[in-house]
Design an enzyme around this catalytic site. Structure first.
Site, PDB file in Angstrom:
ATOM      1  CG  HIS A  28      -1.880  -1.179   1.188  1.00  0.00           C
ATOM      2  ND1 HIS A  28      -3.088  -1.135   0.538  1.00  0.00           N
ATOM      3  CD2 HIS A  28      -1.771  -2.429   1.680  1.00  0.00           C
ATOM      4  CE1 HIS A  28      -3.691  -2.298   0.650  1.00  0.00           C
ATOM      5  NE2 HIS A  28      -2.910  -3.118   1.346  1.00  0.00           N
ATOM      6  N   GLY A 164      -9.423  -1.147   1.505  1.00  0.00           N
ATOM      7  CA  GLY A 164     -10.317  -0.431   2.423  1.00  0.00           C
ATOM      8  C   GLY A 164     -11.356  -1.376   3.000  1.00  0.00           C
ATOM      9  CD  GLU A 194      -7.508  -7.581   5.808  1.00  0.00           C
ATOM     10  OE1 GLU A 194      -7.973  -6.792   4.962  1.00  0.00           O
ATOM     11  OE2 GLU A 194      -6.576  -7.268   6.586  1.00  0.00           O
ATOM     12  CG  ASP A 272      -1.517  -5.753   4.247  1.00  0.00           C
ATOM     13  OD1 ASP A 272      -1.826  -5.067   3.265  1.00  0.00           O
ATOM     14  OD2 ASP A 272      -2.357  -6.140   5.090  1.00  0.00           O
TER      15      ASP A 272
END
Ligand SMILES: [Zn+2]
Length: 309
Positions: A28, A164, A194, A272
């Site tokens: 990200h 998000g 997730e 991540d």
């Protein structure tokens, strides 16, 4: 397969593990930098998250407290730190970019892209970079489309991701954006499974025509969804420490990557948000080995899963 990589895992040798080609396909933006580098750029000490959180709201609160909203002038340095981390981690392939929303920070798609290009040149010129466009589930579809179109016109980006809160709006809302991305030749990824369940993973793959899923670990709860993913060669880009620290799994030893691997699903191991979790890809491989979740041969296979499309 690489027996020397397997030996490095068995020896618990982090430096040696760093020396073998690996991929990081789940990142990200500048949060792909290590915590120490981010702290240096922001002028404060940042230690990785040291306790487990239980919701995305808690995660956003932690990020807000530790990172805040950095001055846009710091973005080039932060991105360079993310690429430099990739080089130190021995990555052969790095999928990273920024959210299309960043156009509102840097003024144009061209400016956002130039920051990334310079960061790659300075931080990790030898690492293959797959430029990625990010979208947020929190934004209105018409806004995302307006921000995204100038990026697509550059014909530079190769992959799109959606992240998000999984429950912010139905996955079907994003169909037109994914059709547009596909028409422009991008590979399609999205965060799903997730926080959501196994069926949500299958639905997202079918509705959006995904090539890959970010996380997708809830699929392990359903034999039929795992079979669907395996049959369609859908790759799951999994981030074990993130799953542990956000209380998505009980432990690394019992991480569902084991079940997914056994079911023939193509999985990879990724970071991540390294700025938050503090674990490089090399750490993640060693952590899973030490936890007894996967053996050295299986981890070597997973390493290779990430090195091509
Ligand atoms: Zn993610």
């Amino acid at each position: 397969m690489n027996e020397e990589f397997q030996r490095a895992l068995k020896a618990g040798d982090l430096d040696a593990v760093r020396g073998f080609p690996k991929a990081d396909l789940h990142n990200h933006g500048w949060a792909g930098a290590d915590p120490a580098s981010v702290g240096k750029i922001l002028g404060k000490k940042i230690a990785p998250l040291d306790h487990r959180l239980t919701s995305m709201a808690e995660m956003h609160a932690w990020a807000g407290e530790h990172f805040g909203n950095p001055d846009p002038k710091l973005r080039p340095g932060l991105f360079e730190a993310a690429f430099a981390r990739a080089a130190r981690d021995g990555l052969a392939r790095f999928e990273i970019g920024d959210d299309v929303w960043a156009i509102t920070l840097d003024g144009s798609a061209h400016n956002v892209t130039n920051i990334l290009k310079r960061a790659h040149d300075r931080g990790a010129p030898a690492v293959e970079w797959i430029p990625q466009l990010g979208m947020s589930r929190h934004c209105r579809i018409e806004d995302i489309r307006r921000w995204m179109e100038p990026f697509l016109e550059l014909r530079f980006y190769r992959i799109v991701d959606l992240s998000g809160d999984e429950f912010a709006q139905p996955i079907e809302n994003f169909k037109p954006l994914y059709r547009l991305a596909k028409k422009n030749g991008l590979r399609l990824k999205a965060h799903v499974g997730e926080w959501g369940d196994a069926d949500s993973v299958r639905r997202a793959v079918e509705e959006l025509e995904l090539d890959e899923v970010q996380h997708g670990i809830a699929a392990a709860d359903s034999q039929s969804v795992m079979r669907f993913l395996a049959d369609h060669r859908i790759r799951l880009n999994i981030c074990p420490t993130s799953n542990l620290m956000l209380s998505r799994v009980e432990s690394l030893a019992s991480h569902p990557i084991r079940k997914l691997f056994d079911a023939g699903v193509r999985v990879t191991i990724n970071t991540d948000d390294m700025a938050m979790f503090g674990q490089s890809v090399s750490h993640e491989f060693l952590n899973l080995y030490k936890a007894g979740c996967l053996d050295e041969k299986e981890l070597d296979q997973i390493r290779e899963n990430g090195l091509s499309d």
